[in-house]
Write a protein that holds these residues in place. Structure first.
Motif, PDB file in Angstrom:
ATOM      1  N   UNK A  22       0.847  -1.197   0.000  1.00 59.02           N
ATOM      2  CA  UNK A  22       0.000   0.000   0.000  1.00 59.02           C
ATOM      3  C   UNK A  22       0.881   1.245   0.000  1.00 59.02           C
ATOM      4  N   UNK A  23       0.513   2.212  -0.795  1.00 59.00           N
ATOM      5  CA  UNK A  23       1.289   3.447  -0.910  1.00 59.00           C
ATOM      6  C   UNK A  23       1.231   4.296   0.359  1.00 59.00           C
ATOM      7  N   UNK A  40       4.252  13.696  -5.087  1.00 50.18           N
ATOM      8  CA  UNK A  40       2.964  13.240  -5.612  1.00 50.18           C
ATOM      9  C   UNK A  40       2.631  11.915  -4.947  1.00 50.18           C
ATOM     10  N   UNK A  41       1.347  11.665  -4.714  1.00 49.01           N
ATOM     11  CA  UNK A  41       0.934  10.383  -4.152  1.00 49.01           C
ATOM     12  C   UNK A  41      -0.503  10.079  -4.532  1.00 49.01           C
ATOM     13  N   UNK A  42      -0.736   8.843  -4.987  1.00 50.52           N
ATOM     14  CA  UNK A  42      -2.095   8.332  -5.166  1.00 50.52           C
ATOM     15  C   UNK A  42      -2.068   6.852  -4.765  1.00 50.52           C
ATOM     16  N   UNK A  44      -1.695   4.215  -6.471  1.00 53.31           N
ATOM     17  CA  UNK A  44      -0.813   3.388  -7.290  1.00 53.31           C
ATOM     18  C   UNK A  44       0.662   3.760  -7.186  1.00 53.31           C
ATOM     19  N   UNK A  45       0.944   5.032  -6.944  1.00 56.58           N
ATOM     20  CA  UNK A  45       2.297   5.554  -7.103  1.00 56.58           C
ATOM     21  C   UNK A  45       2.528   6.753  -6.197  1.00 56.58           C
ATOM     22  N   UNK A  46       3.774   6.904  -5.745  1.00 53.43           N
ATOM     23  CA  UNK A  46       4.179   8.117  -5.039  1.00 53.43           C
ATOM     24  C   UNK A  46       5.603   8.467  -5.450  1.00 53.43           C
ATOM     25  N   UNK A  47       5.869   9.752  -5.532  1.00 50.19           N
ATOM     26  CA  UNK A  47       7.217  10.276  -5.756  1.00 50.19           C
ATOM     27  C   UNK A  47       7.602  11.027  -4.495  1.00 50.19           C
ATOM     28  N   UNK A  52      17.711  15.595  -1.118  1.00 51.30           N
ATOM     29  CA  UNK A  52      18.122  15.994  -2.449  1.00 51.30           C
ATOM     30  C   UNK A  52      17.917  14.954  -3.538  1.00 51.30           C
ATOM     31  N   UNK A  53      17.401  13.792  -3.191  1.00 55.48           N
ATOM     32  CA  UNK A  53      17.151  12.733  -4.170  1.00 55.48           C
ATOM     33  C   UNK A  53      15.655  12.468  -4.280  1.00 55.48           C
ATOM     34  N   UNK A  54      15.276  11.942  -5.437  1.00 49.89           N
ATOM     35  CA  UNK A  54      13.882  11.560  -5.659  1.00 49.89           C
ATOM     36  C   UNK A  54      13.835  10.047  -5.778  1.00 49.89           C
ATOM     37  N   UNK A  55      12.910   9.421  -5.051  1.00 52.74           N
ATOM     38  CA  UNK A  55      12.675   8.000  -5.261  1.00 52.74           C
ATOM     39  C   UNK A  55      11.192   7.757  -5.370  1.00 52.74           C
ATOM     40  N   UNK A  56      10.859   6.550  -5.815  1.00 48.80           N
ATOM     41  CA  UNK A  56       9.467   6.241  -6.120  1.00 48.80           C
ATOM     42  C   UNK A  56       8.961   5.077  -5.294  1.00 48.80           C
ATOM     43  N   UNK A  57       7.657   5.069  -5.093  1.00 43.83           N
ATOM     44  CA  UNK A  57       6.933   3.955  -4.488  1.00 43.83           C
ATOM     45  C   UNK A  57       5.895   3.502  -5.504  1.00 43.83           C
TER      46      UNK A  57
END
Length: 137
Positions: A22-23, A40-42, A44-47, A52-57
């Motif tokens: 689950x996000x 961003x988050x919904x 299905x996906x979150x950024x 200083x870094x970007x990662x994803x879920x």
């Protein structure tokens, strides 16, 4: 931002994508315990932006057609053997916030012989995060 636009906006370098059941729980852990900013988050996906870094879920269900889908079948623990090290993240603060939000603290903040003060926290889905700072600045 549209998914393709977001993808094109990512800088060169190494990216991390955590697959989660689950996000929301992982996104809240990143924000509330690790001090991350949710880009961003919904469902299905979150950024996430952190240090200083970007990662994803990505939620497991969003990976049904992905080659990694088979890896998720019957998975009990995520990231076995992986430590997500967060250099420059205050371990004392992260530990206190993890305890406040009822997350598992594998080891509290302590000075280590390798010159870092660090703690080990278990995030949702079992990923291990290691906030750390240099001892003595």
């Amino acid at each position: 931002m549209a998914a393709d636009e977001f993808g094109r906006s990512l800088p060169m370098g190494v990216g991390i994508n955590l697959l989660v059941d689950e996000i929301e729980p992982m996104a809240m852990f990143c924000r509330d315990v690790l001090g991350a900013t949710l880009i961003y988050s919904d469902e299905d996906f979150a950024a996430v932006q952190l240090l200083g870094s970007v990662f994803m879920l990505h939620a497991d269900h969003s990976y049904r057609a992905n080659p990694m889908a088979g890896v998720l079948a019957g998975l009990e623990t995520r990231g076995a053997g992986l430590e997500i090290r967060l250099y420059g993240a205050d371990p004392d603060r992260a530990e206190a916030l993890a305890r406040q939000h009822d997350h598992i603290v594998l080891s509290g903040a302590v000075d280590k012989p390798h010159g870092l003060r660090e703690c080990h926290l278990v995030g949702p889905c079992g990923y291990i995060f290691v906030p750390s700072v240099r001892i003595g600045g």
